[in-house]
Motif scaffolding. Structure first.
Motif, PDB file in Angstrom:
ATOM      1  N   HIS A 128       0.833  -1.013   0.009  1.00 21.46           N
ATOM      2  CA  HIS A 128      -0.003   0.034  -0.037  1.00 21.46           C
ATOM      3  C   HIS A 128       0.803   1.259  -0.113  1.00 21.46           C
ATOM      4  O   HIS A 128       1.953   1.311   0.439  1.00 21.46           O
ATOM      5  N   THR A 133      -3.941   3.223   0.834  1.00 24.67           N
ATOM      6  CA  THR A 133      -4.233   2.426   2.122  1.00 24.67           C
ATOM      7  C   THR A 133      -5.899   2.743   2.756  1.00 24.67           C
ATOM      8  O   THR A 133      -6.280   3.712   2.548  1.00 24.67           O
ATOM      9  N   MET A 141       3.135  -0.752   4.152  1.00 23.64           N
ATOM     10  CA  MET A 141       3.577   0.064   3.038  1.00 23.64           C
ATOM     11  C   MET A 141       4.932   0.004   2.598  1.00 23.64           C
ATOM     12  O   MET A 141       5.475   0.442   1.682  1.00 23.64           O
TER      13      MET A 141
END
Length: 330
Positions: A128, A133, A141
């Motif tokens: 993400h 997200t 991430m």
């Protein structure tokens, strides 16, 4: 034999639940409870980072605590870089998985002209960006950060300029831009993804070795395929091992357990075989959270078992050459 540089990173800011910063201590306690001299045999260094931002509300709703995470990642990146410059092998026990992008940045800072491969052993893809997200938690991430990837075609969030600025700084940590190519990313045990991540994985044809496939074809066959085929063109390899790659019946002390994962034996065997490749330049274990452990310090004990066997196996390095692999159809 490679000289080990054992690093402890008490990262906490990227997770959605509290306690991951205590993971390193949980592993040390597990070593003591097993009467092991591991941390005497391999002296360790704790990388000094701050989790004080947890006591304040982050203004960055699509990348929580990104400003403080950036400061911490600069420190982690530099320490990994210094370790590698001394020709040591970084063995890292970290808290939440967001720190992994800093490790990768440190590798690339040290070897900017080398082609890096990444083996991501995890229940989650961690692909993400602030633009995609659903939670804003940055432990989802690190792969996107290291790939310098916004995945903008799957955008669901309008990211404020100040958050976007910090995001750009994270993507350019160590060296500017992507640290490796999606072609050199291999997933193992990933089984809990969102549509935005799935779209990127499909678009880039990123390989994920599921638990079912590993059991059907065998750990040894899969590991050889990863090293000899998928990452054959890589000069260096980084391995990131999230304890939630193991089944939720095992990973009882982690923030995001998922059913259908690896057994302890499989996790140990996969890591032990992978780390023997001489190209592996760093190994990292993350997301041990003793505050969530319903079985005492069981997660710390299992994590210590995996770490100990992996480190011992890292002494048996060898060079892999591309060869014919006999395997079942997939």
């Amino acid at each position: 034999m490679r000289s080990v540089c054992l690093l402890g990173v008490k990262a906490e800011l990227g997770a959605g639940t509290r306690g991951a910063s205590l993971g390193f201590d949980a592993v040390k306690i597990a070593s003591l409870s097993k009467n092991k001299s591991f941390f005497q045999q391999y002296p360790y260094q704790e990388i000094a980072i701050s989790n004080d931002a947890l006591f304040h509300t982050s203004p960055h709703i699509f990348a929580k605590n990104i400003d403080e995470i950036l400061k911490n990642q600069i420190t982690i990146c530099e320490q990994v870089h210094l370790c590698l410059k001394k020709n040591h092998f970084p063995f890292i026990i970290s808290g939440d998985h967001s720190s992994a992008s800093a490790t990768i940045a440190g590798i690339k800072k040290t070897f900017p002209d080398k082609t890096l491969g990444v083996i991501w052993i995890d229940a989650h893809a961690d692909l993400h960006s602030p633009y995609t997200t659903p939670s804003g938690n940055m432990h989802g991430m690190p792969v996107a950060i290291a790939l310098a990837e916004d995945n903008i075609t799957e955008k669901i969030n309008e990211v404020p300029p100040i958050t976007a600025l910090y995001w750009e700084k994270l993507k350019n940590l160590g060296v500017k831009g992507a640290k490796f190519s999606p072609n050199h990313l291999v997933y193992v045990s990933v089984r809990d993804t969102e549509p935005q991540e799935e779209a990127f994985i499909a678009k880039n044809k990123i390989r994920n070795y599921t638990v079912e496939e590993i059991r059907r074809r065998s750990v040894e066959v899969v590991v050889r395929e990863i090293l000899e085929e998928k990452l054959a063109d890589c000069d260096l390899i980084y391995i990131s091992f999230d304890v939630d790659s193991m089944d939720s019946s095992i990973s009882v002390g982690t923030g995001t357990p998922v059913a259908g994962g690896l057994s302890v034996t499989e996790a140990k065997e996969i890591n032990a075989l992978l780390v023997q490749d001489i190209r592996v330049c760093a190994w990292e274990m993350v997301e041990i959270n003793p505050l969530l452990d319903t079985k005492g310090n069981k997660m710390g004990e299992v994590a210590f078992e995996v770490m100990e066997s992996t480190l011992q196996s890292s002494k048996k390095t060898k060079s892999y050459e591309k060869s014919e692999i006999t395997s079942l159809s997939i």
